[in-house]
Design an enzyme around this catalytic site. Structure first.
Site, PDB file in Angstrom:
ATOM      1  N   ASN A   9       0.864  -1.178   0.000  1.00 65.02           N
ATOM      2  CA  ASN A   9       0.000   0.000   0.000  1.00 65.02           C
ATOM      3  C   ASN A   9       0.904   1.233   0.000  1.00 65.02           C
ATOM      4  OD1 ASN A   9      -1.777   2.074   0.479  1.00 65.02           O
ATOM      5  ND2 ASN A   9      -2.314   1.430   2.563  1.00 65.02           N
ATOM      6  N   LYS A  11       0.048   4.292  -0.148  1.00 65.40           N
ATOM      7  CA  LYS A  11      -0.564   5.473   0.480  1.00 65.40           C
ATOM      8  C   LYS A  11      -0.366   6.683  -0.442  1.00 65.40           C
ATOM      9  CE  LYS A  11      -0.001   3.204   4.848  1.00 65.40           C
ATOM     10  NZ  LYS A  11       0.091   3.281   6.292  1.00 65.40           N
ATOM     11  N   HIS A  94      -9.485   1.404   5.070  1.00 59.39           N
ATOM     12  CA  HIS A  94      -8.176   1.526   5.720  1.00 59.39           C
ATOM     13  C   HIS A  94      -8.320   2.454   6.925  1.00 59.39           C
ATOM     14  CE1 HIS A  94      -4.006   2.553   6.478  1.00 59.39           C
ATOM     15  NE2 HIS A  94      -3.691   1.451   5.810  1.00 59.39           N
ATOM     16  N   GLU A  96      -6.620   4.782   7.997  1.00 61.51           N
ATOM     17  CA  GLU A  96      -6.377   6.209   7.716  1.00 61.51           C
ATOM     18  C   GLU A  96      -7.613   6.850   7.096  1.00 61.51           C
ATOM     19  OE1 GLU A  96      -2.733   5.524   5.599  1.00 61.51           O
ATOM     20  OE2 GLU A  96      -1.819   4.917   7.495  1.00 61.51           O
ATOM     21  N   GLU A 166      -5.138  -4.793  10.513  1.00 60.96           N
ATOM     22  CA  GLU A 166      -4.087  -3.799  10.724  1.00 60.96           C
ATOM     23  C   GLU A 166      -4.339  -3.072  12.046  1.00 60.96           C
ATOM     24  OE1 GLU A 166      -2.203  -2.699   6.673  1.00 60.96           O
ATOM     25  OE2 GLU A 166      -3.816  -1.300   7.066  1.00 60.96           O
ATOM     26  N   GLY A 172       2.917   2.271  10.699  1.00 62.11           N
ATOM     27  CA  GLY A 172       3.885   3.345  10.521  1.00 62.11           C
ATOM     28  C   GLY A 172       4.622   3.733  11.796  1.00 62.11           C
ATOM     29  N   SER A 212       3.838  -2.291  10.025  1.00 58.98           N
ATOM     30  CA  SER A 212       5.295  -2.388  10.170  1.00 58.98           C
ATOM     31  C   SER A 212       5.870  -3.737   9.721  1.00 58.98           C
ATOM     32  CB  SER A 212       5.710  -2.061  11.608  1.00 58.98           C
ATOM     33  OG  SER A 212       5.280  -0.770  11.970  1.00 58.98           O
TER      34      SER A 212
HETATM   35  P1  13P Z   1       3.319   0.320   7.537  1.00 60.13           P
HETATM   36  O1  13P Z   1       3.780  -0.985   6.927  1.00 60.13           O
HETATM   37  O2  13P Z   1       4.053   1.506   7.015  1.00 60.13           O
HETATM   38  O3  13P Z   1       3.255   0.234   9.031  1.00 60.13           O
HETATM   39  O4  13P Z   1       1.783   0.536   7.023  1.00 60.13           O
HETATM   40  C1  13P Z   1       0.864  -0.470   7.185  1.00 60.13           C
HETATM   41  C2  13P Z   1      -0.364  -0.114   6.429  1.00 60.13           C
HETATM   42  O5  13P Z   1      -1.127   0.749   6.827  1.00 60.13           O
HETATM   43  C3  13P Z   1      -0.629  -0.811   5.168  1.00 60.13           C
HETATM   44  O6  13P Z   1      -1.916  -0.558   4.705  1.00 60.13           O
END
Ligand code: 13P
Length: 248
Positions: A9, A11, A94, A96, A166, A172, A212
């Site tokens: 992903n 983002k 997601h 976010e 997640e 992150g 992560s």
């Molecule tokens: P990270 O791997 O950067 O922690 O992000 C995970 C994520 O949100 C994937 O959709």
């Protein structure tokens, strides 16, 4: 038999030039494995990537979609628009989007239905935040998200959906859920799906872990019984790191 599925992903990262550079490099590194793989990119880069990855077995996914086919919805993108340019998958819900853009359990469910009707495979994200975990409410929260996401979706369609677990506190942050914590929640998700459908259906649904994931921890996570794949954020931006994860 569930086929492992490892997806990146991106983002809101990568310009067109950067996406082109990634695709050129990743194609030389990817030789096809037993693992399904896909890249979830920003909208402007999707058509480029579906062209670049044509015939390679590398899938392309969007990160969001609107649930209506068309209409006066400024700034939105529809399922037929994604389908037309060869997009195979789409993320829904997601954390976010839930946190910053008002995504709710209801819109998640509507988007999943629209994607299935338009022949794009949904990857629905669920996960608890830190406070919910500290209160010991994580299983209740996640199974509630699953029930809402799969509401009124039939058995035949349910198996087309991938679930990405997640935990918000692991995204992150560099903090990974322990493989046991991730496995336990994936087990809980499968039990919820079994309750909603039946054992056979629940056993077919692919469940990814995200938060992560990096080359150093990918194999440990992927070796857990209930975890069928990974949704990778930061580490998927680098083709060398991402291929290492795909080849865990
Ligand atoms: P990270 O791997 O950067 O922690 O992000 C995970 C994520 O949100 C994937 O959709």
């Amino acid at each position: 038999m569930r086929i492992p599925f490892i997806a990146g992903n991106w983002k809101m990262y990568k310009t067109m030039a950067e996406a082109r550079e990634f695709a050129a490099k990743f194609k030389t590194l990817y030789h096809g494995t037993d693992v399904k793989t896909a890249v979830f990119a920003p909208f402007p880069q999707l058509a480029l990537l579906t062209k670049q990855f044509e015939g390679t077995g590398i899938g392309v996914g969007a990160q969001n979609v609107h649930f209506e086919k068309e209409g006066a919805f400024t700034g939105e993108v529809s399922v037929p628009m994604l389908k037309e340019i060869g997009v195979e998958y789409c993320l829904v819900g997601h954390s976010e989007r839930r946190q910053y853009f008002g995504e709710t359990d209801e819109t998640v469910n509507l988007k999943i239905k629209a994607l299935l009707a338009g022949d794009i495979l949904p990857v629905v994200c669920v996960g608890e935040n830190l406070q919910e975990r500290e209160e010991g409410a994580e299983e209740k929260i996640v199974s509630g998200q699953i029930k809402a996401a799969f509401k009124d979706i039939c058995h035949e369609d349910a198996v087309k959906i991938t679930v990405a677990y997640e935990p918000v506190w692991a995204i992150g942050t560099g903090k990974t859920a322990t493989p046991e914590q991730a496995n336990q929640m994936c087990f809980c998700i499968r039990m919820t799906l079994k309750e909603l459908y039946d054992e056979e259906t629940a056993d077919k649904i692919v469940i990814q872990y995200g938060g992560s994931v990096k080359p150093e921890n990918a194999s440990e996570i992927m070796n857990m019984e209930e975890i069928d794949g990974a949704l990778v954020g930061g580490a998927s931006l680098d083709p060398l790191k991402f291929i290492e994860i795909v080849n865990f």
